[in-house]
Motif scaffolding. Structure first.
Motif, PDB file in Angstrom:
ATOM      1  N   TYR A  57       0.806  -1.217   0.000  1.00 53.72           N
ATOM      2  CA  TYR A  57       0.000   0.000   0.000  1.00 53.72           C
ATOM      3  C   TYR A  57       0.846   1.277   0.000  1.00 53.72           C
ATOM      4  N   ARG A  58       2.069   1.161   0.510  1.00 55.20           N
ATOM      5  CA  ARG A  58       2.978   2.310   0.391  1.00 55.20           C
ATOM      6  C   ARG A  58       3.313   2.570  -1.073  1.00 55.20           C
ATOM      7  N   LEU A  60       1.433   1.998  -3.475  1.00 53.59           N
ATOM      8  CA  LEU A  60       0.239   2.581  -4.087  1.00 53.59           C
ATOM      9  C   LEU A  60       0.138   4.083  -3.825  1.00 53.59           C
ATOM     10  N   LEU A  62      -0.241   5.389  -0.570  1.00 49.35           N
ATOM     11  CA  LEU A  62      -0.974   5.695   0.653  1.00 49.35           C
ATOM     12  C   LEU A  62      -0.010   6.091   1.769  1.00 49.35           C
ATOM     13  N   ILE A  67      -2.724   3.578   5.827  1.00 50.82           N
ATOM     14  CA  ILE A  67      -2.522   2.122   5.889  1.00 50.82           C
ATOM     15  C   ILE A  67      -2.952   1.578   7.252  1.00 50.82           C
ATOM     16  N   ILE A  70      -6.651   1.247   7.312  1.00 47.66           N
ATOM     17  CA  ILE A  70      -7.080   0.071   6.538  1.00 47.66           C
ATOM     18  C   ILE A  70      -6.898  -1.203   7.364  1.00 47.66           C
ATOM     19  N   THR A  80     -10.240  -3.683  -1.500  1.00 48.90           N
ATOM     20  CA  THR A  80      -8.946  -3.524  -2.175  1.00 48.90           C
ATOM     21  C   THR A  80      -9.137  -3.121  -3.628  1.00 48.90           C
ATOM     22  N   LEU A  83     -10.102   0.471  -3.753  1.00 48.91           N
ATOM     23  CA  LEU A  83      -8.936   1.288  -3.422  1.00 48.91           C
ATOM     24  C   LEU A  83      -7.982   1.386  -4.605  1.00 48.91           C
ATOM     25  N   LEU A  84      -7.748   0.260  -5.262  1.00 48.38           N
ATOM     26  CA  LEU A  84      -6.881   0.249  -6.446  1.00 48.38           C
ATOM     27  C   LEU A  84      -7.443   1.147  -7.540  1.00 48.38           C
ATOM     28  N   GLN A  87      -6.920   4.766  -6.603  1.00 50.63           N
ATOM     29  CA  GLN A  87      -5.510   5.147  -6.767  1.00 50.63           C
ATOM     30  C   GLN A  87      -5.153   5.302  -8.238  1.00 50.63           C
TER      31      GLN A  87
END
Length: 277
Positions: A57-58, A60, A62, A67, A70, A80, A83-84, A87
């Protein structure tokens, strides 16, 4: 007995610094499974999966706090996916912003390069195109007031509050300077957005197209008067007729000996030179 890994081992295996792992511990993102009396931290095999989750997630984009949120809310697979997708939209937005910024940088760079091709410290005749500019309304006309008035106006116009877009023009009354050597400023800046209209802060006007007597220089600001004198001397020697105020245009700057040097153009609209007999 469960297998434990020291913080140094985790650091090497995850390619993260010991300081980063300690920071994760401090935030409550990845606390060690075991902390001995001597303060040494040890991690279990299961914590590798949590660490992979954080790294994913970093990458990505965030923040660590996002994180943590989440992880606390135990995100689902569907979550997820959402979220993807979000992003992806955010990355597309950033790409558009970066492309816009790149074009502005290219434009600024090309402008400075083209101006550097002009003769420095030598007056000459210069053709200029018509340009839409905005005059800043001021109560006084000294330099300090001009600067303060300009900055207040820019803060009210977010679309202009970009250092790559802004080109400042300081206007000096030619007659006053030529006779009394008194400098009273008006300040203008370029208008890029055609939707901007007159208001209490600014008046929309234009820099007229035509022939201008110009001089470019790179020097400390306190030396600018000598270039004005050179320009006025050139106008007199060439028997030119002045048509309007004198302008100072700031193109770029550099620092030398802890002081700022300005790359500027001084120019004033004139009529064509009289033919000499």
């Amino acid at each position: 007995m469960d297998k434990y890994f020291s913080i140094g081992e985790i650091s090497k295996l995850s390619n993260l610094s010991v300081q980063t792992l300690r920071h994760y511990d401090k935030l409550g993102l990845l606390k060690p499974s075991l902390v001995k009396k001597n303060g040494y931290r040890y991690y279990s095999l299961e914590q590798f999966y949590k660490l992979d989750f954080i790294i994913f997630y970093r990458k990505l984009g965030l923040s660590l706090l996002e994180i943590k949120e989440i992880m606390l809310n135990k995100i689902t697979i569907e979550g997820t996916v959402d979220l993807l997708q979000n992003q992806e939209y955010e990355i597309d937005r950033q790409i558009r912003e970066l492309q816009k910024q790149k074009k502005l940088i290219q434009k600024k760079n090309q402008h400075i390069k083209s101006m550097l091709m002009k003769p420095l410290g030598i007056p000459f005749l210069n053709e200029k195109q018509k340009k839409k500019i905005a005059k800043v309304n001021m109560s006084n006309k000294d330099l300090e007031d001009a600067e303060m008035s300009f900055r207040k106006v820019v803060n009210t116009l977010p679309k202009l509050n970009d250092i790559f877009n802004l080109e400042l023009l300081y206007e000096i009354n030619y007659e006053e300077f030529n006779k009394k050597r008194e400098v009273k400023y008006n300040i203008y800046f370029n208008i890029i957005d055609n939707n901007i209209e007159d208001d209490k802060n600014i008046k929309i006007c234009e820099l007229k197209e035509g022939v201008y007597a110009s001089i470019f220089c790179i020097d400390y600001y306190e030396n600018y008067e000598k270039y004005i004198k050179q320009l006025l001397k050139f106008i007199k020697e060439e028997s030119l007729k002045v048509e309007g105020p004198l302008y100072e245009s700031y193109i770029a700057s550099e620092f030398c000996d802890d002081k700022e040097k300005g790359f500027m153009e001084l120019f004033i609209k004139i009529t064509k030179a009289h033919s000499k007999k």
